[in-house]
Design a protein around this motif. Structure first.
Motif, PDB file in Angstrom:
ATOM      1  N   ALA A   1       0.821  -1.213   0.000  1.00 47.11           N
ATOM      2  CA  ALA A   1       0.000   0.000   0.000  1.00 47.11           C
ATOM      3  C   ALA A   1       0.846   1.250   0.000  1.00 47.11           C
ATOM      4  CB  ALA A   1      -0.915  -0.008   1.217  1.00 47.11           C
TER       5      ALA A   1
ATOM      6  N   THR B   1       3.564   7.647   4.345  1.00 46.79           N
ATOM      7  CA  THR B   1       2.843   6.390   4.553  1.00 46.79           C
ATOM      8  C   THR B   1       3.814   5.272   4.903  1.00 46.79           C
ATOM      9  OG1 THR B   1       1.387   7.150   2.799  1.00 46.79           O
ATOM     10  CG2 THR B   1       1.087   4.907   3.561  1.00 46.79           C
TER      11      THR B   1
ATOM     12  N   LEU C   1       5.520   5.853   8.356  1.00 47.44           N
ATOM     13  CA  LEU C   1       4.695   5.571   9.525  1.00 47.44           C
ATOM     14  C   LEU C   1       4.402   4.084   9.667  1.00 47.44           C
ATOM     15  CD1 LEU C   1       2.136   8.498   9.842  1.00 47.44           C
ATOM     16  CD2 LEU C   1       4.082   7.946  11.282  1.00 47.44           C
ATOM     17  N   ILE C   2       4.090   3.418   8.561  1.00 42.93           N
ATOM     18  CA  ILE C   2       3.815   1.989   8.655  1.00 42.93           C
ATOM     19  C   ILE C   2       5.021   1.270   9.241  1.00 42.93           C
ATOM     20  CG2 ILE C   2       3.420  -0.132   7.352  1.00 42.93           C
ATOM     21  CD1 ILE C   2       1.740   1.383   5.424  1.00 42.93           C
TER      22      ILE C   2
ATOM     23  N   GLY D   1       5.648   2.209  12.919  1.00 38.26           N
ATOM     24  CA  GLY D   1       4.707   1.505  13.793  1.00 38.26           C
ATOM     25  C   GLY D   1       5.108   0.051  13.961  1.00 38.26           C
ATOM     26  N   LEU D   2       5.519  -0.550  12.859  1.00 37.35           N
ATOM     27  CA  LEU D   2       5.964  -1.942  12.909  1.00 37.35           C
ATOM     28  C   LEU D   2       7.161  -2.075  13.830  1.00 37.35           C
ATOM     29  CD1 LEU D   2       5.148  -4.533  11.442  1.00 37.35           C
ATOM     30  CD2 LEU D   2       6.998  -4.102   9.837  1.00 37.35           C
TER      31      LEU D   2
ATOM     32  N   LEU E   1       8.076  -0.130  16.254  1.00 36.05           N
ATOM     33  CA  LEU E   1       7.667   0.094  17.640  1.00 36.05           C
ATOM     34  C   LEU E   1       7.031  -1.171  18.222  1.00 36.05           C
ATOM     35  CD1 LEU E   1       8.049   2.828  18.951  1.00 36.05           C
ATOM     36  CD2 LEU E   1       5.620   3.240  18.666  1.00 36.05           C
ATOM     37  N   THR E   2       6.150  -1.771  17.421  1.00 40.46           N
ATOM     38  CA  THR E   2       5.496  -3.004  17.882  1.00 40.46           C
ATOM     39  C   THR E   2       6.541  -4.064  18.174  1.00 40.46           C
ATOM     40  OG1 THR E   2       3.728  -2.460  16.339  1.00 40.46           O
ATOM     41  CG2 THR E   2       3.649  -4.630  17.351  1.00 40.46           C
TER      42      THR E   2
ATOM     43  N   TYR F   1       8.533  -3.380  21.497  1.00 40.56           N
ATOM     44  CA  TYR F   1       7.817  -3.613  22.741  1.00 40.56           C
ATOM     45  C   TYR F   1       7.347  -5.036  22.910  1.00 40.56           C
ATOM     46  CZ  TYR F   1       8.475   1.258  23.496  1.00 40.56           C
ATOM     47  OH  TYR F   1       9.064   2.464  23.678  1.00 40.56           O
TER      48      TYR F   1
ATOM     49  N   ILE G   1       6.738  11.553  15.617  1.00 38.10           N
ATOM     50  CA  ILE G   1       5.796  10.554  15.111  1.00 38.10           C
ATOM     51  C   ILE G   1       4.380  10.934  15.504  1.00 38.10           C
ATOM     52  CG2 ILE G   1       5.094   8.163  15.273  1.00 38.10           C
ATOM     53  CD1 ILE G   1       7.564   8.355  13.792  1.00 38.10           C
TER      54      ILE G   1
ATOM     55  N   LEU H   1       1.413  11.433  13.008  1.00 40.99           N
ATOM     56  CA  LEU H   1       0.284  10.518  13.068  1.00 40.99           C
ATOM     57  C   LEU H   1      -1.018  11.261  13.319  1.00 40.99           C
ATOM     58  CD1 LEU H   1      -0.392   7.531  12.986  1.00 40.99           C
ATOM     59  CD2 LEU H   1      -0.214   7.507  15.465  1.00 40.99           C
TER      60      LEU H   1
ATOM     61  N   MET I   1      -2.088  12.979  10.211  1.00 35.99           N
ATOM     62  CA  MET I   1      -2.556  12.026   9.218  1.00 35.99           C
ATOM     63  C   MET I   1      -3.910  11.468   9.610  1.00 35.99           C
ATOM     64  SD  MET I   1      -0.895   8.427   8.103  1.00 35.99           S
ATOM     65  CE  MET I   1      -0.104   8.570   6.534  1.00 35.99           C
TER      66      MET I   1
ATOM     67  N   ILE J   1       2.629  -1.557  22.560  1.00 35.12           N
ATOM     68  CA  ILE J   1       2.446  -2.465  21.435  1.00 35.12           C
ATOM     69  C   ILE J   1       1.190  -2.058  20.671  1.00 35.12           C
ATOM     70  CG2 ILE J   1       2.071  -4.843  20.744  1.00 35.12           C
ATOM     71  CD1 ILE J   1       3.588  -5.736  23.164  1.00 35.12           C
TER      72      ILE J   1
ATOM     73  N   TYR K   1      -0.071   0.840  20.565  1.00 33.51           N
ATOM     74  CA  TYR K   1       0.217   2.094  19.870  1.00 33.51           C
ATOM     75  C   TYR K   1       0.912   1.812  18.537  1.00 33.51           C
ATOM     76  CZ  TYR K   1       1.921   6.903  19.288  1.00 33.51           C
ATOM     77  OH  TYR K   1       2.188   8.168  18.828  1.00 33.51           O
ATOM     78  N   GLY K   2       1.921   0.930  18.606  1.00 35.61           N
ATOM     79  CA  GLY K   2       2.628   0.592  17.382  1.00 35.61           C
ATOM     80  C   GLY K   2       1.680   0.024  16.332  1.00 35.61           C
ATOM     81  N   LEU K   3       0.836  -0.899  16.757  1.00 36.44           N
ATOM     82  CA  LEU K   3      -0.118  -1.496  15.819  1.00 36.44           C
ATOM     83  C   LEU K   3      -1.075  -0.444  15.285  1.00 36.44           C
ATOM     84  CD1 LEU K   3      -0.937  -4.827  17.654  1.00 36.44           C
ATOM     85  CD2 LEU K   3       0.251  -4.555  15.473  1.00 36.44           C
TER      86      LEU K   3
ATOM     87  N   ILE L   1      -0.508   2.727  14.833  1.00 36.04           N
ATOM     88  CA  ILE L   1       0.186   3.521  13.818  1.00 36.04           C
ATOM     89  C   ILE L   1       0.166   2.777  12.491  1.00 36.04           C
ATOM     90  CG2 ILE L   1       2.374   4.538  13.115  1.00 36.04           C
ATOM     91  CD1 ILE L   1       3.109   4.859  16.004  1.00 36.04           C
ATOM     92  N   VAL L   2       0.489   1.487  12.552  1.00 32.53           N
ATOM     93  CA  VAL L   2       0.523   0.708  11.321  1.00 32.53           C
ATOM     94  C   VAL L   2      -0.842   0.723  10.645  1.00 32.53           C
ATOM     95  CG1 VAL L   2       0.826  -1.577  10.339  1.00 32.53           C
ATOM     96  CG2 VAL L   2       2.347  -0.816  12.135  1.00 32.53           C
TER      97      VAL L   2
ATOM     98  N   ALA M   1      -1.836   4.250   9.182  1.00 29.99           N
ATOM     99  CA  ALA M   1      -1.059   4.605   8.001  1.00 29.99           C
ATOM    100  C   ALA M   1      -1.430   3.708   6.824  1.00 29.99           C
ATOM    101  CB  ALA M   1       0.434   4.493   8.304  1.00 29.99           C
ATOM    102  N   ARG M   2      -1.754   2.473   7.123  1.00 34.56           N
ATOM    103  CA  ARG M   2      -2.053   1.532   6.053  1.00 34.56           C
ATOM    104  C   ARG M   2      -3.446   1.753   5.487  1.00 34.56           C
ATOM    105  NH1 ARG M   2      -3.582  -1.126   2.670  1.00 34.56           N
ATOM    106  NH2 ARG M   2      -3.454  -3.356   2.235  1.00 34.56           N
TER     107      ARG M   2
END
Lengths: 258, 328, 312
Positions: free
Chosen positions: B125, B133, B136-137, B140-141, B143-144, B147, C238, C242, C245, C279, C281-283, C285-286, C289-290
């Motif tokens: 995407a 885009t 951030l994707i 976020g990945l 960061l996940t 943690y 970020i 975010l 966005m 975790i 939060y990270g998800l 964001i993904v 954005a997606r």
């Protein structure tokens, strides 16, 4: 007083521009007469769009000069050249896709008029090209022909003296083309100078007062349409020479610089 | 190349020369440089060590340069992939008793599949979309991943005791055995990937797509498949880099962040999408960091600055880096 | 938009401002802080949006200005005994100068290169601040003398937020804003229409730098202790990105909405799920954005609930 008829408004002097080893413009000189519609033609790859880019400052020449109303345009940025009264449209439309039609019109600078007057002018021009019903639509949602009209209208916001049109007829249907040509003639009657790059020979031959022909980066011929149509150099540029056994010349269809 | 292109290359070369000279100059001024044989011996060791470290850096960077080159996506999670590689190796070593190098046979395919999955589900995407885009994707990945790993393994630093001792290269230069092995592996892997890209059809397809995806499509290359392969390959390379790092340094969930930035600096220096550029850039950064650490007072903090400084100046002088086009 | 519509929007904002001004005495200290940080993120998101949403130059290092503002305030208050409000003005000034200094060379870069360069600039600023300990106390951080009751900072942040909203609104609905958007859409074509892109970009960049700096200063005075990693925290950038966005980049209401929603959600998640919240939060964001790159306002425009364009 501005330049009168038959006076020069724009002069290209020995312009040269190479991209790597490719000499896109190789010593091109011509003089654009004031208040007339001029055509710039030539086979693909002859350097027409590059020349336009040199004239409007999008590209800087390796050598040579562009003189506008007796002033050299050397070293000026595109926005400064715009503010001197030269506008252009592009071969592939470059309207602002995520801006509305009205915003596209209002993005233009250098108007030096109050906001209200600018909006009135924008509304007039939008009506001029029959896009009034789409004034709040995103530019990117317009059809190709509508985008061309928008770009055309946008270029007229500052009431420029010199208008360069890069392939205004490409991808446009006959009716729309007629409208465009009518607008162009009306602009000429208002005293503006217009230069058109085109491949559509009907447009060029029937609507231009003077034609410049380019090939391999230089001007090879100029004159009124009737002369150009008969000029052997022009025919050779487009169609190549008839091959003779001892001929060392270029063959028709031989690869050219893209 | 155009004239301005050549000019910017010379300028970049001049800048790099200054960048390498700087530690010496500062060191001379601050007194950390001595002109005797013993110090020169230290210098040589440090340079050699830098080269070896650079080899491993190159491993992280090549994956990133492929993703950036082929898809114009900035992978902000690349360092986290390296970190995952380190942890995977650690788990194989401590729970499965597998030699770290052999565990690559397990971890690399897993990483490849992970990369393919990420591309298919998330990054497709982002191709062609504005750079935010993808940023951030991937962020976020990343960061996940940080943690999740932290949840499982806590923030404690881990190490893998492997190949202890040093190898005497010459009378004055001694290098840690684990560092030597890492470097050797890095060379082997880099060479393998280089041959893949250069000689195989698939590899050539990847390079073609990196140069111009639209043209590649017109030539019959299945660009979507190339994207999957590129990300899979990049993930595998990052994990390999992580494995090699794990036998040399300690790591915890947050160490990936620094690796990402170093990888970016290398990618910029070497040129977007340029495989050899990433290798060269990696070596150069490794050496520069070690020189800075040796000769500039407050060296360890300055080492970070070396990477950022290098990156910013290269961007300002010649965004395309050493081996790219001027504009990148 | 007609003047009436502008007036109506202004009245709405003023009303909210008024309500927010009456609130703090009725709230607990915790809630007051929560409101303050929500307002701060509105400021940050709106500012980021000016250079990245409108102008299209995605800055991945905007936290640098926030950190600069925090440090200017902390240094002047702790080491030189200044009154904190004046330090905010100095912070804004320093941020403006740094903005020009960084912006002029870096805005020449395109898309992803600009983002990476800004990231490098932010991290570089953090390292410089950490190393320059004669000025900044380095890694030890700076402790500020405690004097306020959390009311002063609340009102300061409120005032800053209203100012930022006013400026963002003025930019967004003016021809200046249209031109910034034009630069984002096609910089070459914009230049060909008389827009001096370099100047406009720089103006947008500086504008987007001063408000975060003031916010950083207020925040420093509030939390009373800062150090390099806490104020040059990449996750703040970020968050800015975010939130913009999520709400809708390139609009005015978007970043406001995104900031309020996201910060509230973050607080609720953190309170209820302390370990897993990062975790999540990270998800999050993904997923945003997606699946929602155009944000809520973008969605509303597609549905026809909101008009297209900013200038009518």
């Amino acid at each position: 007083m501005g330049p009168g008829a038959d006076e020069i408004v724009l002069e290209a002097r020995d312009l040269r521009k190479a991209f790597g080893g490719v000499r896109a413009v190789d010593g091109c000189s011509f003089v654009v007469p004031h208040g007339k519609i001029s055509g710039l033609i030539g086979p693909n790859g002859s350097g027409k769009t590059t020349t336009f880019n040199l004239l409007t400052g999008l590209t800087t020449p390796d050598s040579g000069q562009v003189i506008y109303k007796k002033e050299s345009l050397a070293g000026l940025k595109p926005y400064e050249i715009f503010r001197k009264g030269i506008t252009r449209t592009f071969q592939i439309t470059r309207i602002f896709r995520e801006l509305t039609v009205l915003e596209n019109m209002l993005s233009v600078t250098g108007l030096r008029v109050p906001d209200r007057v600018a909006r009135e002018r924008a509304a007039e021009l939008i009506a001029f090209v029959n896009l009034g019903h789409l004034r709040a639509e995103y530019g990117g949602r317009l059809s190709y022909g509508q985008q061309k009209l928008l770009e055309f209208a946008r270029a007229l916001m500052t009431d420029p003296d010199l208008i360069l049109l890069d392939e205004p007829a490409a991808g446009v249907n006959r009716t729309l083309l007629q409208q465009l040509l009518e607008h162009i003639h009306r602009l000429q009657e208002q005293g503006k100078t217009i230069v058109i790059v085109e491949h559509d020979m009907n447009v060029i031959m029937n609507h231009c007062d003077r034609i410049f022909v380019m090939d391999y980066g230089v001007k090879i011929a100029e004159g009124p349409p009737a002369e150009i149509q008969r000029d052997p150099r022009v025919l050779e540029a487009y169609f190549g020479r008839r091959r003779r056994p001892d001929d060392a010349g270029p063959t028709p269809g031989a690869p050219r610089m893209a | 190349m155009e004239r301005s292109d050549v000019r910017s290359l010379y300028l970049l070369g001049a800048f790099l020369a200054c960048a390498y000279a700087l530690p010496f100059l500062v060191g001379a001024w601050a007194g950390t440089v001595r002109a005797d044989a013993a110090w020169l011996g230290i210098l040589t060791t440090v340079v050699v060590s830098g080269v070896m470290q650079g080899g491993v850096y190159a491993m992280f960077a090549v994956g990133l340069t492929l993703i950036f080159g082929v898809m114009r996506i900035i992978n902000a999670a690349h360092g986290e992939m390296v970190m995952m590689g380190a942890y995977l190796t650690w788990v194989s070593f401590f729970y499965l008793g597998v030699d770290p190098l052999l565990s690559l046979a397990l971890t690399l395919p897993v990483a490849f599949l992970f990369g393919v999955a990420v591309q298919k589900l998330l990054l497709n995407a982002a191709v062609g979309a504005p750079e935010l885009t993808g940023l951030l994707i991937t962020f976020g990945l990343g960061l996940t991943m940080i943690y999740t790993v932290e949840l499982i393994f806590t923030t404690d630093f881990r190490t893998i005791p492997y190949a202890p001792g040093t190898i005497q290269l010459t009378s004055t230069i001694a290098v840690g055995r684990n560092r030597m092995i890492s470097f050797a592996m890095a060379v082997v892997i880099s060479l393998a990937v280089y041959l893949f890209l250069k000689l195989t059809r698939l590899g050539k397809a990847v390079r073609a797509t990196a140069l111009n995806a639209e043209v590649a499509m017109v030539c019959g290359i299945n660009v979507r498949r190339i994207y999957l392969i590129t990300t899979g390959l990049a993930a595998a390379l990052a994990v390999a880099g992580g494995a090699l790092v794990s036998i040399q340094f300690g790591f915890n969930p947050e160490t990936g962040v620094v690796y990402t930035l170093q990888a970016f600096a290398i990618v910029i220096l070497g040129g977007r999408g340029n495989y050899v550029g990433a290798l060269v850039g990696g070596l150069m950064l490794g050496v520069l960091e070690n020189l800075v650490s040796l000769m500039i007072p407050n060296g360890t903090a300055m080492v970070e600055l070396a990477a950022y400084g290098l990156m910013i100046f290269v961007l300002l002088i010649r965004p395309g880096g050493l081996m790219g086009v001027k504009e990148g | 938009m007609t003047w009436r519509e502008h007036l109506r929007n202004l009245a709405l904002v003023a009303l909210c401002g008024f309500a927010l001004a009456l609130l703090p005495s009725a709230l607990s200290v915790y809630l007051r802080s929560f409101m303050l940080f929500t307002m701060m993120y509105v400021v940050l998101a709106l500012s980021w949006n000016i250079i990245s949403g409108f102008t299209g130059y995605t800055s991945f290092g905007h936290v640098a200005f926030y950190g600069i503002g925090a440090y200017v305030c902390a240094i002047l208050v702790a080491d030189y005994g200044w009154f904190w409000l004046y330090t905010l003005a100095v912070g804004a000034g320093v941020a403006a100068l740094v903005g020009i200094a960084i912006g002029y060379p870096v805005l020449r870069l395109k898309g992803p290169y600009f983002a990476i360069a800004m990231l490098g600039a932010a991290e570089g600023t953090r390292v410089v601040v950490a190393v320059w300990d004669s000025l900044t106390h380095g890694g030890l951080g700076i402790s500020l003398p405690s004097a306020e009751t959390s009311m002063e900072t609340y009102y300061a942040m409120l005032a800053l937020m209203l100012l930022t909203i006013a400026v963002a609104y003025a930019v967004g609905h003016s021809r200046f804003g249209v031109r910034l958007n034009a630069i984002r859409e096609d910089e070459g074509a914009a230049e060909a229409l008389g827009i001096n892109a370099t100047l406009y970009k720089l103006a947008a960049f500086v504008l987007s730098a001063v408000f975060p700096a003031v916010a950083g200063g207020i925040q420093a005075y509030k939390v009373l202790y800062i150090d390099p990693p806490s104020v040059f925290f990449v996750q703040i950038t970020i968050a800015m990105a975010l939130m913009s966005m999520l709400g809708g980049k390139g609009t005015v209401i978007g970043p406001i909405l995104g900031a309020v929603l996201l910060y509230t959600a973050q607080e609720l998640t953190w309170v209820n799920f302390p370990t897993a919240h990062l975790i999540a939060y990270g998800l999050f964001i993904v997923l945003v954005a997606r699946f929602m790159p155009r944000g809520l306002v973008g969605f509303a425009i597609d549905q026809g609930w909101v008009r297209k364009g900013m200038v009518h």
